[in-house]
Design an enzyme around this catalytic site. Structure first.
Site, PDB file in Angstrom:
ATOM      1  N   ARG A  79       0.877  -1.171   0.000  1.00 42.71           N
ATOM      2  CA  ARG A  79       0.000   0.000   0.000  1.00 42.71           C
ATOM      3  C   ARG A  79       0.915   1.220   0.000  1.00 42.71           C
ATOM      4  NH1 ARG A  79      -5.203  -2.180   0.854  1.00 42.71           N
ATOM      5  NH2 ARG A  79      -5.136  -4.026   2.153  1.00 42.71           N
ATOM      6  N   ASP A 157     -12.959 -10.175  -1.237  1.00 43.66           N
ATOM      7  CA  ASP A 157     -14.316  -9.792  -0.833  1.00 43.66           C
ATOM      8  C   ASP A 157     -15.382 -10.011  -1.912  1.00 43.66           C
ATOM      9  OD1 ASP A 157     -13.124  -8.957   1.439  1.00 43.66           O
ATOM     10  OD2 ASP A 157     -13.376  -6.803   1.096  1.00 43.66           O
ATOM     11  N   ARG A 192     -21.937 -26.984  21.160  1.00 43.49           N
ATOM     12  CA  ARG A 192     -21.412 -25.664  21.380  1.00 43.49           C
ATOM     13  C   ARG A 192     -21.887 -24.738  20.255  1.00 43.49           C
ATOM     14  NH1 ARG A 192     -15.124 -26.167  22.261  1.00 43.49           N
ATOM     15  NH2 ARG A 192     -15.456 -26.485  24.461  1.00 43.49           N
ATOM     16  N   MET A 199     -14.134 -11.961   6.449  1.00 43.13           N
ATOM     17  CA  MET A 199     -13.826 -10.643   5.884  1.00 43.13           C
ATOM     18  C   MET A 199     -15.001 -10.100   5.073  1.00 43.13           C
ATOM     19  SD  MET A 199      -9.840 -10.674   4.943  1.00 43.13           S
ATOM     20  CE  MET A 199      -8.624 -10.502   6.237  1.00 43.13           C
ATOM     21  N   ARG A 646       6.037 -40.615 -17.132  1.00 45.88           N
ATOM     22  CA  ARG A 646       5.067 -41.264 -16.257  1.00 45.88           C
ATOM     23  C   ARG A 646       3.673 -40.953 -16.773  1.00 45.88           C
ATOM     24  NH1 ARG A 646       9.074 -43.050 -14.485  1.00 45.88           N
ATOM     25  NH2 ARG A 646       9.843 -43.148 -12.342  1.00 45.88           N
ATOM     26  N   HIS A 652     -11.465 -42.154 -10.548  1.00 46.12           N
ATOM     27  CA  HIS A 652     -12.731 -41.894  -9.863  1.00 46.12           C
ATOM     28  C   HIS A 652     -12.654 -40.966  -8.664  1.00 46.12           C
ATOM     29  CE1 HIS A 652     -14.070 -45.094 -12.474  1.00 46.12           C
ATOM     30  NE2 HIS A 652     -15.271 -44.600 -12.271  1.00 46.12           N
ATOM     31  N   GLN A 654     -12.115 -38.131  -8.863  1.00 43.13           N
ATOM     32  CA  GLN A 654     -12.758 -36.908  -9.352  1.00 43.13           C
ATOM     33  C   GLN A 654     -14.243 -36.860  -9.005  1.00 43.13           C
ATOM     34  OE1 GLN A 654     -10.826 -35.923 -13.539  1.00 43.13           O
ATOM     35  NE2 GLN A 654     -10.520 -38.030 -12.929  1.00 43.13           N
TER      36      GLN A 654
HETATM   37  P1  ADP Z   1      -7.117  -2.036  -2.820  1.00 38.02           P
HETATM   38  O1  ADP Z   1      -6.466  -1.863  -4.154  1.00 38.02           O
HETATM   39  O2  ADP Z   1      -7.047  -3.452  -2.375  1.00 38.02           O
HETATM   40  O3  ADP Z   1      -8.472  -1.418  -2.781  1.00 38.02           O
HETATM   41  P2  ADP Z   1      -5.980   0.226  -1.396  1.00 38.02           P
HETATM   42  O4  ADP Z   1      -7.244   0.996  -1.406  1.00 38.02           O
HETATM   43  O5  ADP Z   1      -5.145   0.242  -0.182  1.00 38.02           O
HETATM   44  O6  ADP Z   1      -6.207  -1.302  -1.739  1.00 38.02           O
HETATM   45  O7  ADP Z   1      -5.106   0.766  -2.610  1.00 38.02           O
HETATM   46  C1  ADP Z   1      -3.856   0.186  -2.902  1.00 38.02           C
HETATM   47  C2  ADP Z   1      -2.904   1.240  -3.384  1.00 38.02           C
HETATM   48  O8  ADP Z   1      -3.424   1.873  -4.563  1.00 38.02           O
HETATM   49  C3  ADP Z   1      -2.690   2.389  -2.418  1.00 38.02           C
HETATM   50  O9  ADP Z   1      -1.754   2.073  -1.446  1.00 38.02           O
HETATM   51  C4  ADP Z   1      -2.197   3.476  -3.342  1.00 38.02           C
HETATM   52  O10 ADP Z   1      -0.857   3.267  -3.670  1.00 38.02           O
HETATM   53  C5  ADP Z   1      -3.051   3.243  -4.573  1.00 38.02           C
HETATM   54  N1  ADP Z   1      -4.252   4.099  -4.490  1.00 38.02           N
HETATM   55  C6  ADP Z   1      -5.418   3.808  -3.902  1.00 38.02           C
HETATM   56  N2  ADP Z   1      -6.282   4.840  -4.003  1.00 38.02           N
HETATM   57  C7  ADP Z   1      -5.628   5.807  -4.660  1.00 38.02           C
HETATM   58  C8  ADP Z   1      -5.975   7.139  -5.076  1.00 38.02           C
HETATM   59  N3  ADP Z   1      -7.166   7.670  -4.838  1.00 38.02           N
HETATM   60  N4  ADP Z   1      -5.021   7.842  -5.728  1.00 38.02           N
HETATM   61  C9  ADP Z   1      -3.832   7.318  -5.997  1.00 38.02           C
HETATM   62  N5  ADP Z   1      -3.449   6.100  -5.627  1.00 38.02           N
HETATM   63  C10 ADP Z   1      -4.322   5.344  -4.959  1.00 38.02           C
END
Ligand code: ADP
Length: 748
Positions: A79, A157, A192, A199, A646, A652, A654
């Site tokens: 990120r 997700d 239980r 997520m 080989r 089966h 499967q």
């Molecule tokens: P995902 O792609 O899984 O939704 P993020 O929202 O964290 O995850 O985005 C991943 C990366 O994409 C961010 O760390 C950033 O580098 C880039 N990114 C996300 N949103 C923006 C934005 N509005 N402008 C520029 N880069 C962005």
């Protein structure tokens, strides 16, 4: 003038990691090379693009060898907050232009795709500033005037609006189901309750799909918060189930679940609620990153492979020049959506939820999500748990070969049938059982535990009733007082249903609605893109291939693996794509001696120049003469001791195993629709004969009377087979000799 500079494509993975990203990277790299482009892997998402240096590396064919079975992403994800700034994107642009890269394929979530589109828009301004600062030449800027992009959605997700599935969601569901199975076994020993948090901050797909396929008691999802007073309702559902003898209770909660006022519902709150009200030990399990882990499912290998090929073709030849696309799967087909709109629609769903517009939030998730929501609601809150006195009687019978998920279909049909006011009869051992009248009424609790069970609890036989059997069959059906029949199975089941429906004028007992529900690992049935059982069989084949590959890792070896499927090449081709095979031999295409000879000569050369491994998949009936054994011997004969050979027949297994989540969901959707059709026919008194299917993500019904028009009867497979589109996909990602042979032929 010829293009002075080679076309260069960059590929990166960004945002949250998802299983299947590797399959996409592999496909992008290999397709780019196949199409004559150069390809660069950009490491650690956008950060690698900003840092440059070793973060952007030219990738070759072998750099993506053996990565498909790995979870996560081998090129790293990150990120990058720097990419959110102009300065960051300026550095990134410079690094791309310096290397001559002006096409990007990004695999990430909606955030990553937002960043990508932003950079595409800014590209001319970014380059202008770089020229102004003397960081790149005007000539270079002119050579790379546009940034051409394609986005693939990697997100466990399953939250992208407009597509059926995102890369990683299916595997995440596998992980969740493994957890549910494990929890059920421990919960059942102690009576239980468990609260399982999965997520999904804004998307309830994983929770809902897990609740249905795991046979859970209650679910909480963000898009459709429970009505006020849900706490009492949930406890009552758990109490009722316990009173009926269910030993464990499982509540699934999406991490972003709230009540209708927007107050978060925590798994701890639900746990305490159950403990206080039911007075029994209740545990919470928060699955977390386990859901992102492990080896990708077959689906998360063949779909990202297909998408990767399409993404390269998109950046090489944009469908609409100047328009960015996100490429995804909808209804077993590839769709290209305008990227900004798809991202905006996706990012709008949390706003809809926040504004309490739950109807719009549910609509955004598409029809199949809503269908699953309805099915779960009906299963957890049925109208009744027992058939009313004198209600119409619907028989369930299996026929044909075993298909994982038959039990799921039977169980869901039974419960929905009871809830909708029918008496459900389970016919034992297929049409033989129906002829003998071995049937029993199925109560709500009789199907407990069937949803995830492999095999067929009702028993099945392959036999199709003969003309001579029909009289006896009609007599027992009269004795059983059947008002409708649900036939679950493969081609034999369809033939039996067809026969009875066609003979209804001679046998009044057959003048009842008869609905066939496709369940066959061969995937050779009319009117449906997928049959129940195919996904499980494919996963078994791919797991076997993974093991086979590992067994050959220390030697120099060729494998010929044979899949089931009779004359239908679905399992062979799809497991070839998902398992990383280089050749696939199908009956649909035939096997020619010239082609085999070419393959052998190519393999000799390839092993001589350092190849260590070769894998071919052969459909069991690809060719009568060129058997798996024959091809193996042919390769062996040409090996000169350089490699050994080989052969392996998966066989089966499967048909065995517990049904995968996808097969359970499909079975549930089919069963629900079958019941709807039966009810409609009983209402109108029409002796409908029909079969259920999946077409373009929708559950559809087709009349039995036209069934044969869609079949290649000799080969027992549909005339049109959508998955043959994966043939060129496999060719793009393998070193395709067939194509070379054809090309050579043309040159002569
Ligand atoms: P995902 O792609 O899984 O939704 P993020 O929202 O964290 O995850 O985005 C991943 C990366 O994409 C961010 O760390 C950033 O580098 C880039 N990114 C996300 N949103 C923006 C934005 N509005 N402008 C520029 N880069 C962005």
């Amino acid at each position: 003038m010829a293009n002075a500079h080679p076309v260069r494509i960059g590929v990166l993975t960004s945002g949250g990691d998802a299983q299947g990203m590797n399959a996409a990277v592999r496909a992008v790299v290999r397709t780019a090379i196949s199409r004559g482009a150069e390809v660069f892997a950009i490491f650690e998402g956008y950060q690698g693009m900003i840092d440059g240096g070793d973060g952007i590396r030219p990738f070759g064919w072998d750099d993506v060898g053996s990565i498909m079975a790995k979870g996560g992403t081998v090129i790293g994800t990150f990120r990058s907050s720097e990419f959110r700034t102009w300065e960051g994107r300026l550095k990134a642009a410079r690094n791309l232009v310096d290397r001559g890269i002006d096409r990007l394929v990004v695999i990430g979530g909606d955030g990553s795709l937002t960043g990508l589109d932003l950079m595409r828009h800014e590209w001319p301004d970014l380059l202008a500033e770089l020229v102004e600062n003397d960081q790149i030449s005007a000539e270079k800027a002119a050579q790379h005037a546009d940034l051409i992009i394609a986005g693939l959605v990697g997100s466990i997700d399953n939250d992208l609006v407009g597509v059926d599935s995102t890369i990683g969601a299916d595997t995440a569901l596998h992980r969740i189901l493994e957890a549910i199975d494990a929890l059920s076994s421990t919960a059942a020993s102690h009576q239980r309750s468990f609260v399982l948090e999965v997520m999904g901050r804004h998307c309830g797909y994983l929770a809902l799909a897990a609740a249905i396929s795991g046979g859970c008691d209650y679910v909480l999802i963000p898009e459709n918060p429970p009505a006020d007073g849900w706490e009492e309702e949930m406890c009552q559902i758990l109490r009722t189930a316990r009173a009926r003898g269910r030993r464990d209770s499982l509540v699934v909660i999406a991490e972003g679940a709230t009540d209708r006022q927007g107050n978060p519902i925590s798994s701890e709150y639900v746990r305490k609620l159950i403990e206080d009200n039911l007075h029994e030990s209740t545990r919470t399990t928060i699955l977390g990153h386990v859901q992102r882990g492990g080896t990708p499912s077959a689906y998360d290998r063949w779909t990202p492979t297909w998408l990767g090929v399409e993404a390269v073709d998109e950046v090489l030849n944009p469908t609409v020049p100047g328009e960015a696309k996100v490429i995804g799967i909808r209804g077993n087909n590839v769709v290209r959506l305008p990227l900004p709109k798809a991202v905006q629609d996706t990012q709008h769903v949390p706003d809809l939820i926040a504004a309490s517009d739950f109807t719009a939030a549910m609509d955004a998730r598409g029809p199949s999500f809503n269908e699953l929501d309805k099915i779960f609601t009906e299963l957890s809150k049925p109208t009744r748990h027992a058939a009313p006195e004198g209600s119409k009687r619907i028989g369930i019978v299996h026929a044909g070969g075993l298909a994982p998920g038959m039990n799921t279909a039977a169980a869901v049909a039974t419960r929905l049938g009871i809830s909708r006011g029918f008496t459900m009869l389970g016919i034992q051992n297929g049409f033989e059982g129906l002829r003998k009248g071995t049937a029993r009424e199925l109560g709500w609790d009789d199907v407990e535990g069937w949803i995830g069970a492999g095999g067929a609890e009702l028993g099945l036989r392959r036999t199709v009733p003969s003309m001579e059997d029909l009289y006896k069959l009609s007599r027992t059906m009269e004795d059983l007082r059947l008002d409708g029949l649900l036939v679950i199975g493969g081609w034999n089941a369809y033939q039996a249903a067809y026969l009875m429906h066609s003979e209804r004028s001679r046998y009044p007992a057959f003048q009842i609605p008869i609905i066939a529900l496709p369940a066959s690992i061969d995937n050779n049935l009319p009117g449906t893109e997928l049959a129940v059982g195919t996904d499980t069989a494919l996963n078994v084949a791919v797991t076997s291939i993974d093991m086979i590959k590992m067994s050959g890792a220390a030697t120099t070896r060729s494998f010929i693996v044979e899949t089931m499927g009779r004359y239908c090449g679905f399992l062979a081709l799809m497991s070839g794509v998902a398992g990383g095979a280089e050749r696939v031999y199908l009956n649909e295409e035939g096997v020619e001696l010239g082609e085999l000879a070419y393959d052998v000569a190519w393999l000799q050369r390839s092993f001589a120049s350092g190849r260590k491994f070769f894998l071919a998949i052969r459909n069991e009936k690809a060719s009568e003469s060129y058997t798996t054994e024959f091809i193996g011997r042919m390769l062996e004969g040409a090996s000169n001791g350089v490699y050994d050979v080989r052969t392996h027949i998966i066989g089966h297994v499967q048909q065995g195993g517990e049904p995968t989540p996808a097969d359970r969901l499909l079975a549930a959707r089919f069963a629900s629709e079958a019941l709807t059709q039966l009810a409609a026919a009983l209402e109108t008194g029409k002796p409908t004969g029909a079969y259920i299917g999946l077409q373009s993500s929708k559950i559809v019904t087709s009349p039995l009377s036209h069934m044969l028009d869609y079949m290649d009867i000799e080969h027992r497979r549909p005339i049109d087979q959508w998955w043959m589109q994966l043939r060129p996909v496999l060719q793009a990602v393998t070193d395709d000799v067939t194509r070379l042979v054809r090309k050579k032929g043309k040159e002569k």
